[in-house]
Design a protein around this motif. Sequence first.
Motif, PDB file in Angstrom:
ATOM      1  N   CYS A 144      40.188  42.859  52.246  1.00 46.02           N
ATOM      2  CA  CYS A 144      38.508  42.989  51.863  1.00 46.02           C
ATOM      3  C   CYS A 144      37.708  41.937  51.840  1.00 46.02           C
ATOM      4  CB  CYS A 144      38.512  43.738  50.365  1.00 46.02           C
ATOM      5  SG  CYS A 144      38.885  42.182  48.748  1.00 46.02           S
ATOM      6  N   GLU A 145      36.472  41.409  51.908  1.00 47.25           N
ATOM      7  CA  GLU A 145      36.025  40.541  52.000  1.00 47.25           C
ATOM      8  C   GLU A 145      35.783  40.222  50.692  1.00 47.25           C
ATOM      9  OE1 GLU A 145      31.918  40.205  54.197  1.00 47.25           O
ATOM     10  OE2 GLU A 145      32.952  41.435  55.586  1.00 47.25           O
ATOM     11  N   PRO A 146      35.387  38.857  50.532  1.00 50.51           N
ATOM     12  CA  PRO A 146      35.830  38.621  49.532  1.00 50.51           C
ATOM     13  C   PRO A 146      34.529  38.354  48.013  1.00 50.51           C
ATOM     14  CG  PRO A 146      35.237  36.807  50.667  1.00 50.51           C
ATOM     15  CD  PRO A 146      35.844  37.266  51.308  1.00 50.51           C
ATOM     16  N   HIS A 147      33.471  39.227  48.457  1.00 51.76           N
ATOM     17  CA  HIS A 147      32.535  39.773  47.393  1.00 51.76           C
ATOM     18  C   HIS A 147      32.759  40.969  47.128  1.00 51.76           C
ATOM     19  CE1 HIS A 147      31.045  41.727  50.846  1.00 51.76           C
ATOM     20  NE2 HIS A 147      30.122  42.852  50.070  1.00 51.76           N
ATOM     21  N   LEU A 148      34.102  41.469  48.011  1.00 55.13           N
ATOM     22  CA  LEU A 148      34.422  42.847  46.665  1.00 55.13           C
ATOM     23  C   LEU A 148      35.755  42.875  45.988  1.00 55.13           C
ATOM     24  CD1 LEU A 148      34.045  44.855  50.578  1.00 55.13           C
ATOM     25  CD2 LEU A 148      32.393  44.936  48.489  1.00 55.13           C
ATOM     26  N   VAL A 149      35.974  41.619  46.077  1.00 57.08           N
ATOM     27  CA  VAL A 149      37.201  41.171  45.383  1.00 57.08           C
ATOM     28  C   VAL A 149      37.350  42.143  43.994  1.00 57.08           C
ATOM     29  CG1 VAL A 149      38.717  39.409  43.972  1.00 57.08           C
ATOM     30  CG2 VAL A 149      38.125  39.427  46.596  1.00 57.08           C
ATOM     31  N   ASN A 150      35.745  41.912  42.806  1.00 58.69           N
ATOM     32  CA  ASN A 150      36.422  42.422  42.088  1.00 58.69           C
ATOM     33  C   ASN A 150      35.892  44.280  41.789  1.00 58.69           C
ATOM     34  OD1 ASN A 150      36.057  40.097  40.374  1.00 58.69           O
ATOM     35  ND2 ASN A 150      33.720  39.618  40.425  1.00 58.69           N
ATOM     36  N   VAL A 151      35.337  44.596  42.626  1.00 60.90           N
ATOM     37  CA  VAL A 151      35.896  45.885  42.921  1.00 60.90           C
ATOM     38  C   VAL A 151      37.031  45.816  42.596  1.00 60.90           C
ATOM     39  CG1 VAL A 151      34.960  48.245  44.259  1.00 60.90           C
ATOM     40  CG2 VAL A 151      33.066  45.478  43.780  1.00 60.90           C
ATOM     41  N   TRP A 152      37.143  46.306  43.607  1.00 68.39           N
ATOM     42  CA  TRP A 152      38.848  46.433  43.698  1.00 68.39           C
ATOM     43  C   TRP A 152      40.177  46.274  42.540  1.00 68.39           C
ATOM     44  CZ3 TRP A 152      40.682  49.481  48.028  1.00 68.39           C
ATOM     45  CH2 TRP A 152      39.645  49.602  49.004  1.00 68.39           C
ATOM     46  N   SER A 153      39.841  45.198  41.670  1.00 64.18           N
ATOM     47  CA  SER A 153      40.125  44.251  41.062  1.00 64.18           C
ATOM     48  C   SER A 153      40.019  45.399  39.747  1.00 64.18           C
ATOM     49  CB  SER A 153      40.011  43.152  40.770  1.00 64.18           C
ATOM     50  OG  SER A 153      40.538  42.309  41.381  1.00 64.18           O
ATOM     51  N   ARG A 154      39.019  45.943  39.456  1.00 59.93           N
ATOM     52  CA  ARG A 154      38.903  46.842  38.661  1.00 59.93           C
ATOM     53  C   ARG A 154      39.516  47.882  38.552  1.00 59.93           C
ATOM     54  NH1 ARG A 154      33.364  44.817  39.026  1.00 59.93           N
ATOM     55  NH2 ARG A 154      32.423  46.193  40.451  1.00 59.93           N
ATOM     56  N   LEU A 155      40.240  48.627  40.024  1.00 56.36           N
ATOM     57  CA  LEU A 155      40.807  49.499  39.831  1.00 56.36           C
ATOM     58  C   LEU A 155      42.628  49.221  39.450  1.00 56.36           C
ATOM     59  CD1 LEU A 155      39.205  50.948  42.985  1.00 56.36           C
ATOM     60  CD2 LEU A 155      38.489  52.071  40.423  1.00 56.36           C
ATOM     61  N   GLY A 156      42.444  47.868  39.818  1.00 60.20           N
ATOM     62  CA  GLY A 156      44.001  47.179  39.564  1.00 60.20           C
ATOM     63  C   GLY A 156      44.589  46.922  40.595  1.00 60.20           C
ATOM     64  N   HIS A 157      43.643  46.776  41.487  1.00 60.93           N
ATOM     65  CA  HIS A 157      44.817  45.931  42.919  1.00 60.93           C
ATOM     66  C   HIS A 157      44.798  44.387  42.748  1.00 60.93           C
ATOM     67  CE1 HIS A 157      44.156  48.314  46.344  1.00 60.93           C
ATOM     68  NE2 HIS A 157      43.283  49.559  45.061  1.00 60.93           N
ATOM     69  N   ARG A 158      45.697  43.566  43.348  1.00 62.37           N
ATOM     70  CA  ARG A 158      45.598  42.204  43.114  1.00 62.37           C
ATOM     71  C   ARG A 158      45.404  41.171  44.111  1.00 62.37           C
ATOM     72  NH1 ARG A 158      50.328  42.230  38.427  1.00 62.37           N
ATOM     73  NH2 ARG A 158      50.103  44.635  37.791  1.00 62.37           N
ATOM     74  N   PRO A 159      44.520  40.180  44.099  1.00 60.51           N
ATOM     75  CA  PRO A 159      44.750  39.594  45.084  1.00 60.51           C
ATOM     76  C   PRO A 159      45.552  38.753  45.401  1.00 60.51           C
ATOM     77  CG  PRO A 159      42.562  38.560  43.107  1.00 60.51           C
ATOM     78  CD  PRO A 159      43.510  39.996  42.861  1.00 60.51           C
ATOM     79  N   TYR A 160      45.756  38.261  46.452  1.00 62.05           N
ATOM     80  CA  TYR A 160      47.662  37.336  46.345  1.00 62.05           C
ATOM     81  C   TYR A 160      47.302  35.965  47.466  1.00 62.05           C
ATOM     82  CZ  TYR A 160      49.954  40.578  50.362  1.00 62.05           C
ATOM     83  OH  TYR A 160      49.889  41.022  51.219  1.00 62.05           O
ATOM     84  N   GLY A 161      45.786  35.819  48.494  1.00 62.25           N
ATOM     85  CA  GLY A 161      46.063  35.051  49.099  1.00 62.25           C
ATOM     86  C   GLY A 161      44.686  35.534  49.933  1.00 62.25           C
ATOM     87  N   LEU A 162      44.834  34.830  51.016  1.00 63.24           N
ATOM     88  CA  LEU A 162      43.468  34.599  52.038  1.00 63.24           C
ATOM     89  C   LEU A 162      44.350  35.104  52.885  1.00 63.24           C
ATOM     90  CD1 LEU A 162      41.770  31.682  50.849  1.00 63.24           C
ATOM     91  CD2 LEU A 162      40.867  34.308  50.697  1.00 63.24           C
ATOM     92  N   ALA A 163      43.708  35.713  53.944  1.00 66.11           N
ATOM     93  CA  ALA A 163      44.420  36.501  55.353  1.00 66.11           C
ATOM     94  C   ALA A 163      43.294  35.366  56.894  1.00 66.11           C
ATOM     95  CB  ALA A 163      44.653  37.681  55.336  1.00 66.11           C
ATOM     96  N   GLU A 164      43.679  35.630  57.233  1.00 61.12           N
ATOM     97  CA  GLU A 164      42.698  35.073  59.012  1.00 61.12           C
ATOM     98  C   GLU A 164      42.742  35.864  59.730  1.00 61.12           C
ATOM     99  OE1 GLU A 164      39.722  33.068  60.790  1.00 61.12           O
ATOM    100  OE2 GLU A 164      40.646  33.075  58.818  1.00 61.12           O
ATOM    101  N   HIS A 165      41.651  37.393  59.401  1.00 53.50           N
ATOM    102  CA  HIS A 165      41.569  38.058  60.098  1.00 53.50           C
ATOM    103  C   HIS A 165      40.128  38.030  61.515  1.00 53.50           C
ATOM    104  CE1 HIS A 165      40.681  42.496  62.364  1.00 53.50           C
ATOM    105  NE2 HIS A 165      41.501  43.011  61.186  1.00 53.50           N
TER     106      HIS A 165
END
Length: 376
Positions: A144-165
């Motif tokens: 996801c884009e950085p500003h959406l991390v909290n939206v996903w985190s509230r569902l249970g997703h864990r950020p685990y790094g950055l990717a260059e798309h």
Amino acid sequence: MTTDPHAYEAHLSTDAAEREAAYRLRYALYVERQKLFVDEADHERRTLSDAIDEHAALFVVTHQGEVVGTARLHWGGEGRFDAETRELFDIERFTDLIEESDIALGSRLLVHPDHRRGPVATLLQMTMLEHVVEQGTELVVADCEPHLVNVWSRLGHRPYGLAEHPQNGTLVRLALPIGDDRHPRAIGSPLAPVFERWTRPRMTARRLSARLARSNQVVSEAQDSQAFWASVEETLSLDRLAALLGQLDVDELDALLGNSHALSCAPESVLIRKGHSSRTLYVLLTGSLEVWDEGRRVAVVREPGAVVGEVALFSGNERMSDVLTGSEGARVLALSERNLDALIRAQGAGAAKFLLMLTRSLSTKLHERRASPEQQ
């Protein structure tokens, strides 16, 4: 738009006409709105699909017979994760614990703009999770884009790094260990009851969760406040940062940066892509950022506390330039519109100071660009 979840229906789609409608929604939002995947789209039919769709599970949410949300899952194994996918999602991080066939990749999640404040995204996630639980899938990865991390985190997703798309620039990798029901329950995820339906042993999922906890490219204030503030202060003192962001006091800085993220970005990472509709605001902590337009570097940002991305935040329009990290990389804070809204609600005087700083910064940038555009 309605917020009543009973007005929507989410399901795995096998109907050809319905799938075509999902591909049209992709075309409208990706191709027409964001100018992405232009070379891959079918412009005559006004659809966007690819080879992955041939074996992917496609999910849709309908409202009054119209497809208003869609997403897909496809599984590894049998060579279905190509080299680019394996690198983007760092698949090798997990394959000593699970087989690739136990990993599902979630992608192309879209919600019609008229329904984004409703339950569509959560319904999609719920339906997809029910499916992977039934399949016995150990892990779902996404981005996801950085500003959406909290939206996903509230569902249970864990950020685990950055990717260059290649098209979207810097994205945050997300992982969801399906058999670990403790984390979703602890954070109050609306998906927690689905995780509890998992009937296979949970030890593998807990090993996956432990591995995810060791990622330090993305540190979120909402997930680990102590680690977040420590990561900021090790690069720029909080007093100095507060002063640079508009002479904020401690409470105002806390209100602004609550639920934000510290990102450690590799050299030449694309933070902002020209033409995109993202709204993330970036604050430079250390390193440098470069602003490019039409193949020409127009500015280099090296000052700690400098802000980029404010034009799109204010105007709501597409991004005007590309912003990349410099040759030494950069550490930045990623803020969303919600950060500014929180500051306005909690600290009105602090919001006024921060907005005044942004306005002055923007005016200075425009003056400098007109006076002496860098030719490179």
